[in-house]
Design an enzyme around this catalytic site. Structure first.
Site, PDB file in Angstrom:
ATOM      1  N   HIS A 126       0.927  -1.190  -0.063  1.00  0.00           N
ATOM      2  CA  HIS A 126       0.187  -0.105   0.145  1.00  0.00           C
ATOM      3  C   HIS A 126       0.799   1.212   0.031  1.00  0.00           C
ATOM      4  O   HIS A 126       0.424   2.286  -0.659  1.00  0.00           O
ATOM      5  CB  HIS A 126      -0.935   0.078   1.373  1.00  0.00           C
ATOM      6  CG  HIS A 126      -2.210  -0.520   0.982  1.00  0.00           C
ATOM      7  ND1 HIS A 126      -3.074  -0.234   0.325  1.00  0.00           N
ATOM      8  CD2 HIS A 126      -2.663  -1.824   1.633  1.00  0.00           C
ATOM      9  CE1 HIS A 126      -4.255  -0.880   0.243  1.00  0.00           C
ATOM     10  NE2 HIS A 126      -3.845  -2.001   0.886  1.00  0.00           N
TER      11      HIS A 126
ATOM     12  N   ASP B 191     -11.321  -6.999   1.134  1.00  0.00           N
ATOM     13  CA  ASP B 191     -11.024  -5.709   0.483  1.00  0.00           C
ATOM     14  C   ASP B 191     -12.007  -5.686  -0.610  1.00  0.00           C
ATOM     15  O   ASP B 191     -12.168  -4.475  -1.053  1.00  0.00           O
ATOM     16  CB  ASP B 191      -9.445  -5.709   0.086  1.00  0.00           C
ATOM     17  CG  ASP B 191      -8.591  -5.232   1.026  1.00  0.00           C
ATOM     18  OD1 ASP B 191      -9.141  -4.951   2.157  1.00  0.00           O
ATOM     19  OD2 ASP B 191      -7.308  -5.230   0.859  1.00  0.00           O
TER      20      ASP B 191
ATOM     21  N   HIS C 245      -6.728  -4.962  10.100  1.00  0.00           N
ATOM     22  CA  HIS C 245      -6.940  -6.378   9.750  1.00  0.00           C
ATOM     23  C   HIS C 245      -6.070  -7.418  10.751  1.00  0.00           C
ATOM     24  O   HIS C 245      -4.955  -7.160  10.820  1.00  0.00           O
ATOM     25  CB  HIS C 245      -6.528  -6.512   8.349  1.00  0.00           C
ATOM     26  CG  HIS C 245      -6.937  -5.468   7.187  1.00  0.00           C
ATOM     27  ND1 HIS C 245      -6.249  -4.286   6.948  1.00  0.00           N
ATOM     28  CD2 HIS C 245      -8.013  -5.365   6.530  1.00  0.00           C
ATOM     29  CE1 HIS C 245      -6.858  -3.602   6.014  1.00  0.00           C
ATOM     30  NE2 HIS C 245      -8.120  -4.169   5.831  1.00  0.00           N
TER      31      HIS C 245
END
Length: 844
Positions: A674, A774, A741
């Site tokens: 990310h 996701d 998460h």
């Protein structure tokens, strides 16, 4: 504080200019800006005396002008582009009504030309420009003002502008006023002898106090005129500092305090020092930890360090000094804890200052260079040179290495949970410090601009930040069919994800009313209603993020929100990605705002001429978006809430001996890609060195095969492996960490879920990768980060609903409940509350 501002007219005498520079800013007409030579320390305002282009105005600021004074027409072009604190508005009395709020808020001060000194008018004008510095230039400038006129203006909230043709260093006359007399106009003393307490500070040592003395009108006048330290001795009269001892002073500036009853002289001290005890300061010598003390030590050692000493080696061997500076800079970049960073920064400062002293550069020289850079408006891109752009490992400090071998193994750091101290454990739970205050300061001008100017600001900011030239920022349905044309495979995938997410979120909706009879005849109820107007922020531009549009749009649709505005940055051609457009069509969006960043958040919060105002804003984004969301939710004028605070994305994986190393490595990397600030943690439950090595080998191999390997390398190098001795210990650490998460690679993973107390979303078992949540499993991927899973839920259908309570009390119910209510109201002293019950009871 400034008592008056001198305006340079004609060719002012150099001695007069030098004196004026010691007591405050000097206004220089732009046509003379390059011809006038003020002292290096002087503060200069540039008055635009003819039309200049915006580039020319910018150049004056870049060249060191503290402020530029702009006529109304040119100010309109500069406001919003040049910093407000560098702009002063120039107007005459007749133009005051033409000053808009945008102009008034876009400058730091105003200079008004008036026919005469009317104090009532000046006071009224100062109130109109509250918060800005007000300067007054009378049209009649053939005679100097009196000291009482200057005092009166200051009391009215304004500062007089005096042409230099009316100023003199000689005695005041009916044609000139002495500079010191003007400067001393507001000064007062509560001492019987009329002397003024004066603090003397060292200009060369960052303002360190040298001592306390006293001044008189005569001594101040002498100091202003000569630039030397002259004071008033209570015993011996006029005291010219250093006249006999040689410890003279050069006066850099003289400042009046806020109460006009004391002064500060900023000086460069020569000789043995200021104190009569031959010390640099009357308050004792500088602490040994001071940078200035280090500078003095190094300057001394430059001339006297013995041969063979380390400092002498540094002075004599430029290559050694260069290597040490590069080594310490690298170690500072690698340092992790506050203590490590302070330690490495101290080392770097030592070697950097040694380099400066060797070249004859002082701290004062560095400060002057910083001041010049701070005054620049035009900025370079600030990109690093190619040899420094490769990300470095954050492992323990190593010798400087300019370029990292791309084949270097990508590794996480390891810790034994049972062996770490309380402080070390706390460090493992911490996320990087997010400098929200700095970001809030950066986004506030953008938010204010959109709030004030609406669509015009949106169009300008979209052109500036998204490089898209638009004529309109809002799309409304029905959307053109060509805007939602997709590859059939992508469309089918979106349809499946939509169905799953819709099914899960529809099950969460509260449709009925909860009703409870709390006592006979008293029925309390709660029912849900949708939030009427919601704004959904979907990051975009070069990215394509239909998943975020699904995760936000579907619960809004299920909840029954009447107005759903999707904000997303446009592409450079002004279009929105067809994937996001298709989702907007599926979820029934009522509008699409083609804007991103803080400007989109502001438009949603306040509304514009074309953008509907919303009641709640949802969605992830970068630091600009996050800071803007936090800013508007705290503004009562906006009356808007947000979904949750946000930070960098994060995952915590708990794995035991049953885990598949390839699966674990893939889960860690899916989060690490990310961004460089992604937070990745592996909690290893009783894994052997061989089992851990297998995971690390998989992680390294998979990372090198990724196109975003450079991002992964940096984020993984800051990530941790935490070794736990049991599942209970691992879960306790996870609950303390509160990850966005949580992935469970555990034997009988589903039986561990009841132990989870803090997490955004849990992924249970080896075949439940985070990617499913996701995109398409059905759960929402907009989740709390940065440890906020302790307090916040992820986005869900209830996030788009609010709950209203009701109560219905029958006559019999009031007979039973009324006396209780009346008693409690009496207890709190609220008789009207009690009366509202008793009047009904009497009627019964």
């Amino acid at each position: 504080m400034s008592v008056f501002l001198p305006l340079l007219e004609d060719a002012a005498d150099e001695a007069l200019l030098q004196a004026l520079a010691r007591i405050g800013p000097v206004i220089v007409p732009a046509s003379q800006a390059n011809a006038v030579h003020l002292p290096e320390h002087a503060t200069r305002y540039v008055l635009l005396d003819r039309d200049f282009s915006l580039d020319e105005v910018t150049s004056f600021l870049d060249q060191g002008a503290e402020k530029v004074i702009l006529p109304l027409g040119q100010a309109k072009d500069a406001i919003g582009i040049l910093p407000a604190d560098r702009l002063v508005l120039l107007i005459d009395v007749g133009s005051v009504s033409a000053v808009s709020d945008r102009i008034r808020n876009g400058v730091s001060g105003v200079l008004i030309k008036t026919p005469a000194l009317d104090l009532d008018f000046v006071a009224s004008f100062s109130r109109f420009f509250a918060g800005s510095a007000v300067h007054v230039l009378p049209a009649t400038t053939s005679t100097p003002p009196s000291q009482s006129s200057i005092r009166g203006l200051l009391s009215a909230g304004a500062i007089l502008v005096l042409p230099t043709t009316l100023l003199t260093l000689s005695a005041s006359t009916d044609r000139h006023i002495n500079v010191a007399d003007a400067f001393l106009s507001p000064i007062s003393s509560d001492r019987p002898d009329g002397l003024i307490p004066t603090v003397v500070s060292s200009h060369a040592e960052g303002g360190r106090s040298l001592g306390l003395v006293y001044s008189s009108a005569q001594s101040i006048s002498a100091s202003i005129a000569t630039g030397k330290g002259v004071y008033q001795s209570r015993k011996h009269g006029l005291w010219r500092k250093g006249e006999t001892s040689g410890a003279t002073q050069d006066v850099i500036s003289i400042r009046l305090d806020c109460d006009s009853d004391s002064l500060e002289f900023s000086v460069i001290q020569h000789g043995a020092g200021f104190c009569h005890l031959d010390r640099s300061s009357c308050f004792g010598e500088t602490e040994t930890t001071s940078l200035f003390a280090l500078e003095k030590t190094l300057q001394s050692r430059l001339s006297s360090a013995p041969e063979g000493s380390y400092t002498r080696r540094l002075f004599d061997d430029p290559d050694l000094l260069r290597a040490k500076i590069m080594e310490e800079a690298d170690e500072l970049c690698r340092a992790q804890t506050k203590e490590e960073i302070a330690f490495e920064a101290a080392d770097l400062l030592y070697f950097a200052l040694t380099r400066c002293v060797a070249a004859g550069v002082s701290i004062a020289d560095i400060e002057r260079s910083l001041d010049r850079k701070a005054k620049k408006v035009t900025r370079r891109a600030g990109n690093a040179k190619p040899q420094w752009t490769k990300p470095a490992s954050s492992a323990k400090p190593k010798p400087v290495q300019a370029v990292i071998d791309p084949d270097t193994p990508i590794r996480m750091r390891s810790y034994e949970l049972a062996a770490v101290s309380v402080d070390e454990r706390a460090q493992l739970l911490r996320r990087p410090v997010l400098k929200y205050n700095e970001m809030l300061a950066k986004v506030k001008p953008i938010v204010d601009d959109v709030r004030i100017r609406g669509d015009a600001a949106l169009l300008e900011l979209t052109a500036k930040f998204d490089k898209a030239q638009l004529t309109s920022t809002v799309l409304r349905p029905p959307f053109p069919p060509e805007s939602i044309q997709l590859d059939p495979t992508v469309r089918d995938a979106i349809d499946v994800a939509y169905a799953n997410i819709h099914k899960f979120h529809a099950a969460q909706a509260e449709q009925g009313t909860m009703s409870v009879e709390t006592m006979p005849g008293v029925v309390c109820a709660r029912f849900a209603r949708p939030i009427a107007r919601v704004g959904l922020y979907v990051p975009g531009g070069t990215a394509i993020l239909p998943s975020t549009a699904l995760m936000l749009g579907i619960p809004a649709q299920v909840a029954g929100c009447k107005e759903v505005v999707i904000a997303t940055p446009p592409r450079q051609d002004g279009s929105i990605s067809p994937e996001v457009m298709y989702v907007a069509y599926l979820v029934g969006a009522s509008a699409i705002l083609k804007a991103g960043g803080a400007q989109a958040v502001a438009a949603l919060a306040y509304g514009t001429q074309s953008v509907p105002k919303v009641d709640k804003i949802f969605g992830p984004g970068n630091q600009w978006v996050t800071a803007a969301k936090m800013l508007v939710q705290n503004d009562t004028d906006a009356l808007v809430s947000i979904d949750m605070p946000a930070g960098p994305s994060e995952v915590l994986v708990i794995a035991d001996h049953t885990c598949n190393p390839a699966f674990v490595a893939a889960d860690l990397l899916s989060q690490a890609e990310h961004g460089v600030d992604s937070q990745v943690v592996l909690v290893a439950v009783n894994l052997s060195d061989g089992e851990l090595s297998a995971i690390e080998a998989e992680l390294d191999a998979q990372a090198h095969a990724l196109p975003r390997v450079d991002i992964v390398r940096e984020s993984i190098s800051k990530s941790n492996i935490v070794k736990a001795q049991s599942v209970d210990e691992a879960i306790k650490f996870s609950n303390d960490y509160a990850p966005e998460h949580l992935i469970l690679h555990l034997e009988n993973a589903s039986k561990v879920v009841p132990l989870v107390e803090n997490a955004g979303s849990v992924f249970v078992g080896p075949y439940s990768p985070e990617s499913c949540g996701d995109y398409a499993s059905g759960t929402n991927h907009t989740l709390p980060t940065n440890g906020y899973a302790r307090q916040f839920s992820g986005v869900n259908t209830l996030s788009f609903q609010k709950h209203i309570t009701s109560q219905e009390v029958t006559a019999d119910g009031l007979r039973g409940l009324g006396p209780v209510v009346a008693t409690l109201a009496d207890c709190e002293g609220l008789q009207a509350h009690a009366n509202a019950v008793r009047v009904r009871l009497r009627a019964l």
